[in-house]
Every structure is written in C-alpha cells, then in structure tokens.
Write a protein that holds these residues in place. Structure first.
Motif: not given
Length: 85
Positions: A14-16, A48-55, A57-61
């Motif tokens: 997800i980070a990639n 794809s995920t519930n991982y908090p950092r990914c969420i 980062d998406m909201l930051a974008c």
C-alpha cells in the motif's frame, strides 16, 4: 458507506502504491511527477487494508489536494470511518 476488505495487501504494498500519488515514482534515478489521485484508487486501498498508517497516508494525500478537488473524496472519507476496525 461500508467498504469491506476484499483483496488484502501488505502495508508495504500500500505504501508503494501511495508513493506515486504522494511523491512520484523513481524511474532510472529520476523522480517522475506525481500521479493524479482518484476516489477509485482510495477505494481500492480501503478494500485492501485496515492498517492505520496506510489509512493516514491516504488521507494525507487527499488533504494535499486543492479544496475544489477534495470535494470528490467525500465518500472515501466517510467510508474510512464507517464501521472500520
């Protein structure tokens, strides 16, 4: 609006994916321009995920976009907080 995880992906994957929309990808040592973030990409991440950092980062974008473009992401933001674990 509830979005269930249908195709799990690792936080690294997800980070990639988000790197292309946050910084731009590097091809042959040259950083390319950022790609345009769409609600479809965000829904794919939510599926794809519930991982908090990914969420986060998406909201930051989404937050980095101009206010006029942020309006189209209202369903994404609501789905981020609706019945998520």
């Amino acid at each position: 609006m509830f979005v269930d995880i249908e195709s799990p992906k690792t936080p690294l994957k997800i980070a990639n994916i988000l790197t292309a929309y946050d910084k731009g990808v590097v091809i042959k040592g040259v950083r390319q321009p950022k790609e345009k973030l769409t609600p479809d990409v965000c829904f794919d991440i939510l599926k794809s995920t519930n991982y908090p950092r990914c969420i986060r980062d998406m909201l930051a974008c989404i937050a980095k976009l101009p206010d006029e473009e942020q309006a189209q992401f209202i369903d994404v933001v609501l789905a981020t907080f609706s019945n998520r674990e």
